[in-house]
Enzyme design. Structure first.
Site, PDB file in Angstrom:
ATOM      1  N   LYS A 143      -4.831   9.686   3.471  1.00  0.00           N
ATOM      2  CA  LYS A 143      -5.507   8.779   4.405  1.00  0.00           C
ATOM      3  C   LYS A 143      -6.575   9.500   5.226  1.00  0.00           C
ATOM      4  O   LYS A 143      -6.381  10.631   5.669  1.00  0.00           O
ATOM      5  CB  LYS A 143      -4.452   8.198   5.346  1.00  0.00           C
ATOM      6  CG  LYS A 143      -4.961   7.228   6.379  1.00  0.00           C
ATOM      7  CD  LYS A 143      -5.605   6.012   5.785  1.00  0.00           C
ATOM      8  CE  LYS A 143      -4.732   5.420   4.716  1.00  0.00           C
ATOM      9  NZ  LYS A 143      -5.451   4.443   3.860  1.00  0.00           N
TER      10      LYS A 143
ATOM     11  N   ALA B 199       0.762   5.170  -2.142  1.00  0.00           N
ATOM     12  CA  ALA B 199       0.592   5.523  -3.546  1.00  0.00           C
ATOM     13  C   ALA B 199       1.823   5.190  -4.401  1.00  0.00           C
ATOM     14  O   ALA B 199       1.700   4.532  -5.445  1.00  0.00           O
ATOM     15  CB  ALA B 199       0.209   6.999  -3.655  1.00  0.00           C
TER      16      ALA B 199
ATOM     17  N   ARG C 268       0.866  -1.176   0.000  1.00  0.00           N
ATOM     18  CA  ARG C 268       0.000   0.000   0.000  1.00  0.00           C
ATOM     19  C   ARG C 268       0.907   1.231   0.000  1.00  0.00           C
ATOM     20  O   ARG C 268       2.127   1.122   0.153  1.00  0.00           O
ATOM     21  CB  ARG C 268      -1.013   0.013   1.146  1.00  0.00           C
ATOM     22  CG  ARG C 268      -0.720  -0.814   2.331  1.00  0.00           C
ATOM     23  CD  ARG C 268       0.497  -0.375   3.075  1.00  0.00           C
ATOM     24  NE  ARG C 268       0.396   1.027   3.429  1.00  0.00           N
ATOM     25  CZ  ARG C 268       1.394   1.841   3.648  1.00  0.00           C
ATOM     26  NH1 ARG C 268       2.649   1.401   3.552  1.00  0.00           N
ATOM     27  NH2 ARG C 268       1.225   3.105   3.966  1.00  0.00           N
TER      28      ARG C 268
ATOM     29  N   ASP D 173      -2.124  10.759  -1.719  1.00  0.00           N
ATOM     30  CA  ASP D 173      -2.509   9.762  -2.721  1.00  0.00           C
ATOM     31  C   ASP D 173      -2.917  10.402  -4.034  1.00  0.00           C
ATOM     32  O   ASP D 173      -2.876   9.765  -5.090  1.00  0.00           O
ATOM     33  CB  ASP D 173      -3.628   8.882  -2.182  1.00  0.00           C
ATOM     34  CG  ASP D 173      -3.123   8.038  -1.021  1.00  0.00           C
ATOM     35  OD1 ASP D 173      -3.048   8.567   0.108  1.00  0.00           O
ATOM     36  OD2 ASP D 173      -2.744   6.872  -1.261  1.00  0.00           O
TER      37      ASP D 173
END
Lengths: 362, 362
Positions: free
Chosen positions: B253, B55, B53, B242
């Site tokens: 997040k 980006a 996980r 992201d």
């Protein structure tokens, strides 16, 4: 409130007046564990280790703790030692000190042989008053929700943080009292429940008690509230409080301040439900003066839940040896608070408005 | 970065160019589990189920996924199907789409027999570029931290949310690259690590990788950051991102927005570390246009940790049947962002400044 359809208070004295029954809230939502507390040491442990929590409930529990002391030794020295012990259990909520002071003021003028009976009467009275106070908070909050419902002409969405429901009080709750009254009034209402790390009182207690009462609700991470407000999915925020200073600063569960900021940024009204026993007129500046309890690292590094076999299991989340800071409360500046819902009505979080509330009723 | 003193990247190709090795980050911090991914379906699963996980890392992983496809069938149809599958794994981070587009643009003009080798070369190049990008972000961020350290003349305290460390990239990290460079430069720095519910990437990943590198840090509940800022205990916030829209809105997040509000309210500088691959010039309004991934209820109702015997155990936290909303990201409006730390320098979160960065280098 109802548990499995049966009405309960969150604490009640033994009929023989020799013990106090409480729900050990650490076992919820998976188990309804009722504990019998027979002396002041047990009451101290139950408050300190959060079998019971919530500012109004710890006040009522401490009052009964002093009554338990009075049946064993009602002398000044013994009662004052019990007061000191109980007051030391949690530093932030002012209701604890308030309840003990009120008990002491009642008992101290009495001869020794009358003190035990008087202590039980006073503790019972305080428990009953808490229920009445919360019902009144509920009625005043209901007016807000009814008005929102009328304006929106659709289901309204309330966000709450931590648990300020009946489990945090003797009955009804503070922040959730308006919710239960709205439910009774047929208002279409849905509650966003902040999980409330690190002790998860939202996930464990608020979600459980709302489910028991049949109130529609959705659990969210504490991180999600701002996002929901940005998307117009929150109509109002109502939280409880542990201490409100003379200038209207609101001390409540850690993370409340972040929700107040998001509410302010998105034009969402932000209310704290405040029984007047939560008001501390001796502090001029909540942000600077309210002591913030620091709790154990283990509340963050470990968590207890129910495993696939139904057993309570504690698991470790963080790496071994991780340093932790765990402040249990924060202070929301008065400027971010739309209003305080008290048993005497809704007031602005301002010194002048709060002073009025302290005046004796006509 | 180091794991048990040995240097590692967070992903690496098999020497035979027939598989990709990744760390299954779901097992951290308790176990360093390395997995071999041999086809595009495995890569899709690893991204979707968050073995990897962050980006930048999902971009690099997807590039290798396409390379794995190319050794089996490098035809247009097969590659495009693989692109669609991989792109569908996570909707919010733009790096995933960016990496796949870049791979496709390289491969599509080539004859079939050259595509597989070219795909591995390009994926390797992208991984190496990610490392170089993050080192550059680290250098630019270091200047900020060095200046803070000089002004404060004491240890400085940085707060970060989620994990934007080396585990979120191929190496170095984005938000944490300045931290590692500051450590190397001898700056006295301490990191507040947001736990980052519901997946606990802060507690599981950031705390773990900071401990591995020997950087002083303290784990906190997501709820605590505002309180710490009110008390002057945070000098700077740096988070990853992201997707950043043309107007400078930062998607990161869930919960990032709340920290940005608190930073703004307390005069604490708030930066997002942004590799340019995270910039999405096609979106004019991040708040309105960035798709927000909704993840499973189970991330909130259950949690996995290590029991007393060292086994990974999943436990249930919420009452049976609790409804959950679980948005994985939120969008912080540009007005709350002090600056964006990119590989080309620090820029304001404004459309004009961001446009300049997109221009080719002289």
């Amino acid at each position: 409130m109802r548990v499995n359809g049966r009405f309960h208070r969150s604490l009640w004295p033994a009929p023989q007046r020799n013990a106090l029954f409480v729900i050990d809230q650490r076992a919820l939502p998976h188990q309804l564990r009722i504990e019998r507390l027979a002396d002041v040491a047990a009451v101290h442990e139950a408050i300190r280790d959060m079998w019971v929590r919530g500012a109004p409930l710890i006040g009522a529990t401490a009052a009964y703790g002093l009554a338990l002391q009075a049946i064993h030794d009602a002398g000044d020295e013994a009662l004052q030692a019990a007061c000191r012990l109980l007051a030391s259990a949690r530093p932030t909520a002012v209701n604890l000190a308030w309840a003990l002071q009120r008990m002491w003021a009642q008992l101290q003028p009495l001869p020794l042989h009358l003190r035990a009976a008087a202590a039980w009467r006073e503790a019972d009275a305080m428990a009953d008053e808490d229920v009445a106070t919360n019902q009144a908070i509920g009625r005043h909050g209901l007016a807000l929700l009814a008005e929102l419902s009328r304006r929106r002409q659709r289901r309204i969405h309330l966000l709450t943080h931590c648990n300020a429901g009946w489990l945090a009080t003797v009955d009804w709750g503070t922040a959730l009292a308006p919710v239960y009254q709205a439910q009774a009034a047929g208002i279409d209402l849905h509650v966003w429940v902040d999980e409330t790390r690190p002790r998860n009182q939202g996930a464990s207690l608020t979600a459980w008690e709302l489910a028991q009462q049949g109130v529609p609700h959705t659990l969210i991470a504490d991180n999600a509230g701002g996002h929901l407000m940005q998307r117009g999915q929150v109509d109002i925020v109502i939280v409880g409080c542990d201490r409100v200073s003379a200038n209207g600063d609101v001390c409540n569960k850690i993370g409340t301040y972040l929700k107040a900021l998001a509410a302010h940024d998105n034009g969402v009204p932000f209310y704290a439900a405040m029984p007047l026993s939560t008001f501390d007129a001796t502090l001029q500046d909540g942000l600077a003066q309210i002591p913030i309890e620091e709790r154990s690292a283990r509340e963050l590094t470990h968590i207890t839940g129910r495993d696939a076999q139904g057993a309570a299991v504690e698991v470790q989340l963080a790496p071994d040896g991780t340093a932790v800071s765990n402040p249990a409360f924060d202070v929301t500046p008065a400027r971010l608070v739309t209003g305080l819902i008290t048993e005497r009505g809704i007031v602005a979080a301002q010194a002048d408005a709060l002073r009025c509330l302290q005046e004796p009723r006509p």
